[in-house]
Design a protein around this motif. Structure first.
Motif, PDB file in Angstrom:
ATOM      1  N   ALA A  17       0.832  -1.210   0.000  1.00 52.84           N
ATOM      2  CA  ALA A  17       0.000   0.000   0.000  1.00 52.84           C
ATOM      3  C   ALA A  17       0.863   1.256   0.000  1.00 52.84           C
ATOM      4  O   ALA A  17       0.568   2.223  -0.713  1.00 52.84           O
ATOM      5  N   GLU A  18       1.936   1.242   0.777  1.00 54.42           N
ATOM      6  CA  GLU A  18       2.836   2.395   0.819  1.00 54.42           C
ATOM      7  C   GLU A  18       3.507   2.635  -0.531  1.00 54.42           C
ATOM      8  O   GLU A  18       3.753   3.776  -0.921  1.00 54.42           O
ATOM      9  N   ARG A  26      -1.370   9.823  -8.198  1.00 56.00           N
ATOM     10  CA  ARG A  26      -0.938  10.629  -9.351  1.00 56.00           C
ATOM     11  C   ARG A  26      -1.689  10.207 -10.609  1.00 56.00           C
ATOM     12  O   ARG A  26      -2.103  11.047 -11.409  1.00 56.00           O
ATOM     13  N   ALA A  27      -1.895   8.902 -10.785  1.00 54.32           N
ATOM     14  CA  ALA A  27      -2.631   8.401 -11.950  1.00 54.32           C
ATOM     15  C   ALA A  27      -4.085   8.863 -11.906  1.00 54.32           C
ATOM     16  O   ALA A  27      -4.654   9.219 -12.950  1.00 54.32           O
ATOM     17  N   ARG A  28      -4.684   8.872 -10.735  1.00 56.80           N
ATOM     18  CA  ARG A  28      -6.057   9.379 -10.592  1.00 56.80           C
ATOM     19  C   ARG A  28      -6.114  10.853 -10.982  1.00 56.80           C
ATOM     20  O   ARG A  28      -6.986  11.275 -11.736  1.00 56.80           O
ATOM     21  N   GLN A  29      -5.182  11.637 -10.434  1.00 53.50           N
ATOM     22  CA  GLN A  29      -5.142  13.082 -10.697  1.00 53.50           C
ATOM     23  C   GLN A  29      -4.964  13.369 -12.191  1.00 53.50           C
ATOM     24  O   GLN A  29      -5.530  14.328 -12.708  1.00 53.50           O
ATOM     25  N   VAL A  37     -10.770   3.543  -8.222  1.00 60.01           N
ATOM     26  CA  VAL A  37      -9.801   2.454  -8.083  1.00 60.01           C
ATOM     27  C   VAL A  37      -9.012   2.657  -6.795  1.00 60.01           C
ATOM     28  O   VAL A  37      -8.479   3.735  -6.535  1.00 60.01           O
ATOM     29  N   THR A  38      -8.941   1.611  -5.987  1.00 58.88           N
ATOM     30  CA  THR A  38      -8.277   1.687  -4.682  1.00 58.88           C
ATOM     31  C   THR A  38      -6.990   0.876  -4.667  1.00 58.88           C
ATOM     32  O   THR A  38      -6.730   0.075  -5.570  1.00 58.88           O
ATOM     33  N   VAL A  39      -6.220   1.075  -3.626  1.00 58.79           N
ATOM     34  CA  VAL A  39      -5.012   0.272  -3.422  1.00 58.79           C
ATOM     35  C   VAL A  39      -5.386  -1.209  -3.338  1.00 58.79           C
ATOM     36  O   VAL A  39      -4.693  -2.065  -3.879  1.00 58.79           O
ATOM     37  N   ASP A  40      -6.502  -1.511  -2.674  1.00 60.96           N
ATOM     38  CA  ASP A  40      -6.949  -2.909  -2.583  1.00 60.96           C
ATOM     39  C   ASP A  40      -7.272  -3.478  -3.964  1.00 60.96           C
ATOM     40  O   ASP A  40      -7.004  -4.645  -4.236  1.00 60.96           O
TER      41      ASP A  40
END
Length: 78
Positions: A17-18, A26-29, A37-40
């Motif tokens: 996750a880190e 950054r990809a979302r932005q 989309v989440t880390v999970d």
């Protein structure tokens, strides 16, 4: 190790996750990944691709399977 077979002091999920959270944000932005989309989600996708690679019968099949798994797990994200 717990009775379920899980290692109790495993911190791989936290470490992943880190590593994933900053580039995912950054990809979302940048609009390259859907906002939801989440880390999970990314961790699950990586496990799915690993499963395809780990169970392939040979190197050629592994390459094809990983390419297909990558296409499947990333298609709805963009």
């Amino acid at each position: 190790m717990s009775s379920s077979g899980a290692v109790e002091d495993y911190d791989g999920d936290r470490r992943l996750a880190e590593l994933v959270a900053p580039p995912l944000e950054r990809a979302r932005q940048a609009g390259r990944v859907a906002a939801g989309v989440t880390v999970d989600d990314v961790a699950l996708a990586l496990r799915m691709i690993y499963g395809a690679a780990a169970t392939a019968r040979d190197g050629d099949q592994r390459r094809l399977d990983v390419e297909q798994a990558h296409a499947v797990v990333t298609a709805p994200w963009f």
